[in-house]
Write an enzyme that holds these catalytic residues in place. Structure first.
Site, PDB file in Angstrom:
ATOM      1  N   CYS A 274      -9.582   6.442  -1.959  1.00  0.00           N
ATOM      2  CA  CYS A 274      -9.658   7.752  -1.306  1.00  0.00           C
ATOM      3  C   CYS A 274     -10.268   8.829  -2.223  1.00  0.00           C
ATOM      4  O   CYS A 274     -11.146   9.597  -1.809  1.00  0.00           O
ATOM      5  CB  CYS A 274      -8.276   8.185  -0.833  1.00  0.00           C
ATOM      6  SG  CYS A 274      -6.961   7.887  -2.024  1.00  0.00           S
TER       7      CYS A 274
ATOM      8  N   ARG B 133      -0.617  13.215  -9.551  1.00  0.00           N
ATOM      9  CA  ARG B 133      -0.021  13.439  -8.227  1.00  0.00           C
ATOM     10  C   ARG B 133       0.529  14.859  -8.167  1.00  0.00           C
ATOM     11  O   ARG B 133       1.194  15.311  -9.119  1.00  0.00           O
ATOM     12  CB  ARG B 133       1.108  12.434  -8.013  1.00  0.00           C
ATOM     13  CG  ARG B 133       1.718  12.456  -6.632  1.00  0.00           C
ATOM     14  CD  ARG B 133       0.894  11.734  -5.598  1.00  0.00           C
ATOM     15  NE  ARG B 133       0.833  10.300  -5.828  1.00  0.00           N
ATOM     16  CZ  ARG B 133      -0.114   9.507  -5.343  1.00  0.00           C
ATOM     17  NH1 ARG B 133      -1.093  10.001  -4.593  1.00  0.00           N
ATOM     18  NH2 ARG B 133      -0.122   8.209  -5.580  1.00  0.00           N
TER      19      ARG B 133
ATOM     20  N   HIS C 116      -6.503  15.425  -1.054  1.00  0.00           N
ATOM     21  CA  HIS C 116      -6.693  15.334  -2.508  1.00  0.00           C
ATOM     22  C   HIS C 116      -7.712  16.385  -2.948  1.00  0.00           C
ATOM     23  O   HIS C 116      -8.720  16.615  -2.276  1.00  0.00           O
ATOM     24  CB  HIS C 116      -7.306  13.988  -2.890  1.00  0.00           C
ATOM     25  CG  HIS C 116      -6.398  12.807  -2.724  1.00  0.00           C
ATOM     26  ND1 HIS C 116      -5.050  12.899  -2.490  1.00  0.00           N
ATOM     27  CD2 HIS C 116      -6.668  11.481  -2.790  1.00  0.00           C
ATOM     28  CE1 HIS C 116      -4.537  11.682  -2.412  1.00  0.00           C
ATOM     29  NE2 HIS C 116      -5.493  10.802  -2.585  1.00  0.00           N
TER      30      HIS C 116
ATOM     31  N   GLN D 191      -3.730  14.786  -6.577  1.00  0.00           N
ATOM     32  CA  GLN D 191      -3.663  13.873  -5.440  1.00  0.00           C
ATOM     33  C   GLN D 191      -2.380  14.047  -4.629  1.00  0.00           C
ATOM     34  O   GLN D 191      -1.283  14.180  -5.170  1.00  0.00           O
ATOM     35  CB  GLN D 191      -3.807  12.425  -5.937  1.00  0.00           C
ATOM     36  CG  GLN D 191      -5.177  12.195  -6.539  1.00  0.00           C
ATOM     37  CD  GLN D 191      -5.444  10.770  -6.991  1.00  0.00           C
ATOM     38  OE1 GLN D 191      -6.007  10.570  -8.061  1.00  0.00           O
ATOM     39  NE2 GLN D 191      -5.066   9.785  -6.198  1.00  0.00           N
TER      40      GLN D 191
HETATM   41  P1  NAP Z   1       1.502   1.775   5.843  1.00  0.00           P
HETATM   42  O1  NAP Z   1       1.643   3.106   6.493  1.00  0.00           O
HETATM   43  O2  NAP Z   1       2.600   1.329   4.951  1.00  0.00           O
HETATM   44  O3  NAP Z   1       1.336   0.689   7.040  1.00  0.00           O
HETATM   45  C1  NAP Z   1       1.069  -0.671   6.787  1.00  0.00           C
HETATM   46  C2  NAP Z   1       1.820  -1.556   7.783  1.00  0.00           C
HETATM   47  O4  NAP Z   1       3.213  -1.459   7.586  1.00  0.00           O
HETATM   48  C3  NAP Z   1       1.675  -1.209   9.237  1.00  0.00           C
HETATM   49  O5  NAP Z   1       0.443  -1.635   9.736  1.00  0.00           O
HETATM   50  C4  NAP Z   1       2.821  -1.977   9.852  1.00  0.00           C
HETATM   51  O6  NAP Z   1       2.422  -3.340  10.055  1.00  0.00           O
HETATM   52  C5  NAP Z   1       3.875  -1.962   8.759  1.00  0.00           C
HETATM   53  N1  NAP Z   1       5.041  -1.108   9.093  1.00  0.00           N
HETATM   54  C6  NAP Z   1       6.311  -1.427   8.809  1.00  0.00           C
HETATM   55  N2  NAP Z   1       7.135  -0.461   9.191  1.00  0.00           N
HETATM   56  C7  NAP Z   1       6.390   0.513   9.742  1.00  0.00           C
HETATM   57  C8  NAP Z   1       6.686   1.759  10.344  1.00  0.00           C
HETATM   58  N3  NAP Z   1       7.948   2.234  10.444  1.00  0.00           N
HETATM   59  N4  NAP Z   1       5.668   2.511  10.815  1.00  0.00           N
HETATM   60  C9  NAP Z   1       4.412   2.068  10.723  1.00  0.00           C
HETATM   61  N5  NAP Z   1       4.067   0.888  10.171  1.00  0.00           N
HETATM   62  C10 NAP Z   1       5.051   0.104   9.678  1.00  0.00           C
HETATM   63  O7  NAP Z   1       0.162   1.639   5.012  1.00  0.00           O
HETATM   64  P2  NAP Z   1      -1.020   2.710   4.788  1.00  0.00           P
HETATM   65  O8  NAP Z   1      -0.556   3.792   3.885  1.00  0.00           O
HETATM   66  O9  NAP Z   1      -1.583   3.081   6.114  1.00  0.00           O
HETATM   67  O10 NAP Z   1      -2.068   1.840   3.944  1.00  0.00           O
HETATM   68  C11 NAP Z   1      -2.718   0.729   4.514  1.00  0.00           C
HETATM   69  C12 NAP Z   1      -3.812   0.238   3.594  1.00  0.00           C
HETATM   70  O11 NAP Z   1      -4.785   1.233   3.431  1.00  0.00           O
HETATM   71  C13 NAP Z   1      -3.331  -0.100   2.175  1.00  0.00           C
HETATM   72  O12 NAP Z   1      -4.059  -1.213   1.693  1.00  0.00           O
HETATM   73  C14 NAP Z   1      -3.700   1.107   1.391  1.00  0.00           C
HETATM   74  O13 NAP Z   1      -3.903   0.823   0.027  1.00  0.00           O
HETATM   75  C15 NAP Z   1      -5.005   1.481   2.058  1.00  0.00           C
HETATM   76  N6  NAP Z   1      -5.334   2.871   1.877  1.00  0.00           N
HETATM   77  C16 NAP Z   1      -4.352   3.773   2.017  1.00  0.00           C
HETATM   78  C17 NAP Z   1      -4.640   5.089   1.854  1.00  0.00           C
HETATM   79  C18 NAP Z   1      -3.548   6.105   2.011  1.00  0.00           C
HETATM   80  O14 NAP Z   1      -3.813   7.228   1.853  1.00  0.00           O
HETATM   81  N7  NAP Z   1      -2.314   5.761   2.335  1.00  0.00           N
HETATM   82  C19 NAP Z   1      -5.949   5.497   1.585  1.00  0.00           C
HETATM   83  C20 NAP Z   1      -6.958   4.545   1.476  1.00  0.00           C
HETATM   84  C21 NAP Z   1      -6.626   3.219   1.637  1.00  0.00           C
HETATM   85  P3  NAP Z   1       2.998  -4.278  11.205  1.00  0.00           P
HETATM   86  O15 NAP Z   1       2.728  -3.654  12.537  1.00  0.00           O
HETATM   87  O16 NAP Z   1       2.244  -5.530  10.994  1.00  0.00           O
HETATM   88  O17 NAP Z   1       4.480  -4.399  10.932  1.00  0.00           O
END
Ligand code: NAP
Length: 378
Positions: free
Chosen positions: A143, A275, A282, A170
């Site tokens: 990001c 952070r 960010h 960040q």
């Molecule tokens: P996240 O919110 O933790 O979601 C990932 C998965 O967790 C969901 O698809 C879901 O999969 C599961 N999950 C379990 N409990 C949940 C709940 N209560 N609500 C929603 N989902 C839940 O992950 P993320 O932050 O979006 O990041 C995803 C990827 O993108 C990572 O590889 C990260 O490194 C990358 N990324 C993140 C960012 C950022 O700012 N966060 C920026 C760039 C790239 P199921 O439906 O299969 O259970």
């Protein structure tokens, strides 16, 4: 008229759609009409068999994200599920001969030879070349790197940069949805504990400060996820230690930016990633060592024209405070660049500050644009 094959809707598998990045992605796809003309198929690692979100495709159930044959039925897969899922799924899918397009938010594949780090306002030509050469793996950048390049990438493309340092600010969202909650809980705890003092206009600032300090140090302060107070503080560490003393987040700044822009020879990029208590945008303060004394007006003109989302903010207080902050850009695609000035060190030293929403240009937007580009390229 085209053949029937040309009119066949592409089957697009969406994985990780209910996470934080995935939710922002779905919103953007709805707004941009990206679901028109595709057959979306939703997967989950934990909710297979439950009802899939309705994006105009009608009633459908979630498929199992562990089912390789279901995944292999897709022409394209777009995943925001995370690196562990990518590592456990992608190699097997490719090994069984699946040759569809894989679009991924996670970092797991970014530095793989077969993967292009996508940021089309900066590297569409590279993406086109990779597609012509049979490229099938497209990964969103870190990001902070994507946001820095959306703001300042034109300086590198013009060949004006000898090196750059980036000191980042960040947001909590980069650490995940639960961390965003923890930040607000920390703010809440500080506010609750200090309420009576704050309500009394006669309270001395140092008395208020003592109370805030006591809250930060109290055993009940909610810091399980960050490991330390972030509200009323900053955390000078993101991700894991690298052998050279940098953190992995800092390492990504150099390797990913150089890969995205295809810079040869590489341009050194390094700094400190920190952070701060922003929610989802960010910011970063950079020092650029220019190759020569380039007039500030030329730099401003180049950056202002560099992408449709990039704008140059005049170096004055009112505009910097109203347009160049996380609070100002959150929820938008705007990438303002400001505080542009030559530094005291000499006319080749440029200072700048830039900010952007890390869930939009920092995560979801390059992925949805890549999906759209691939669909339109076929
Ligand atoms: P996240 O919110 O933790 O979601 C990932 C998965 O967790 C969901 O698809 C879901 O999969 C599961 N999950 C379990 N409990 C949940 C709940 N209560 N609500 C929603 N989902 C839940 O992950 P993320 O932050 O979006 O990041 C995803 C990827 O993108 C990572 O590889 C990260 O490194 C990358 N990324 C993140 C960012 C950022 O700012 N966060 C920026 C760039 C790239 P199921 O439906 O299969 O259970």
């Amino acid at each position: 008229m085209g053949s029937l094959e040309e009119y066949k809707m592409k089957r697009v598998g969406l994985v990780g759609w209910r996470g934080m990045v995935g939710s922002v992605l779905l919103d953007r796809m709805r707004i941009e009409g990206d679901f028109e003309g595709i057959e979306p198929v939703f997967f989950s690692t934990s909710q297979a068999g439950q009802v899939a979100p309705d994006v105009g495709q009608g009633d459908a159930l979630l498929l199992d994200a562990g089912d390789l044959s279901a995944l292999a039925s897709c022409d394209l897969i777009l995943t925001c599920q995370g690196g562990d899922w990518t590592k456990s799924t992608y190699p097997g899918l490719r090994a069984q001969g699946w040759s569809g397009h894989w679009i991924d938010a996670a970092s797991a594949l970014r530095m793989a030879n077969e993967a292009v780090i996508v940021l089309d306002p900066l590297n569409l030509e590279g993406m086109k070349q990779a597609l012509s050469a049979g490229g099938r793996t497209w990964v969103g950048g870190n990001c902070t790197v994507s946001l820095m390049l959306m703001g300042l990438g034109a300086l590198f493309q013009r060949g004006w940069v000898q090196w750059m340092t980036s000191m980042t600010y960040q947001a909590a969202s980069g650490a995940g949805a639960r961390n965003m909650r923890e930040l607000v809980a920390q703010m809440n705890k500080i506010g609750d504990d200090a309420k009576s003092l704050l309500d009394d206009p006669a309270t001395a600032a140092l008395t208020l400060d003592s109370q805030v300090s006591a809250s930060l140090k109290s055993r009940t302060f909610p810091a399980a996820l960050f490991g330390a107070p972030l509200a009323a503080s900053v955390l000078p560490w993101i991700d894991t230690l690298q052998p050279d003393g940098s953190t992995r987040e800092e390492w990504k700044g150099h390797v990913e930016a150089n890969k995205i822009l295809g810079l040869q020879p590489e341009v050194p990029i390094d700094g400190l990633c920190v952070r701060v208590g922003a929610m989802r945008s960010h910011a970063q303060a950079v020092t650029v060592k220019l190759n020569r004394d380039i007039p500030l007006a030329d730099i401003e003109a180049l950056l202002a024209e560099s992408t449709p989302w990039t704008s140059v903010i005049p170096n004055d207080k009112a505009q910097s405070l109203s347009r160049l902050t996380p609070a100002a850009v959150s929820g938008t695609l705007d990438i303002p660049v400001g505080r542009l000035r030559k530094l005291r060190m000499g006319p080749e030293f440029l200072g700048a500050f830039t900010v952007g929403d890390q869930l939009l240009w920092g995560a979801a937007e390059p992925l949805r644009r890549t999906l759209r580009w691939l669909l339109e390229s076929n």
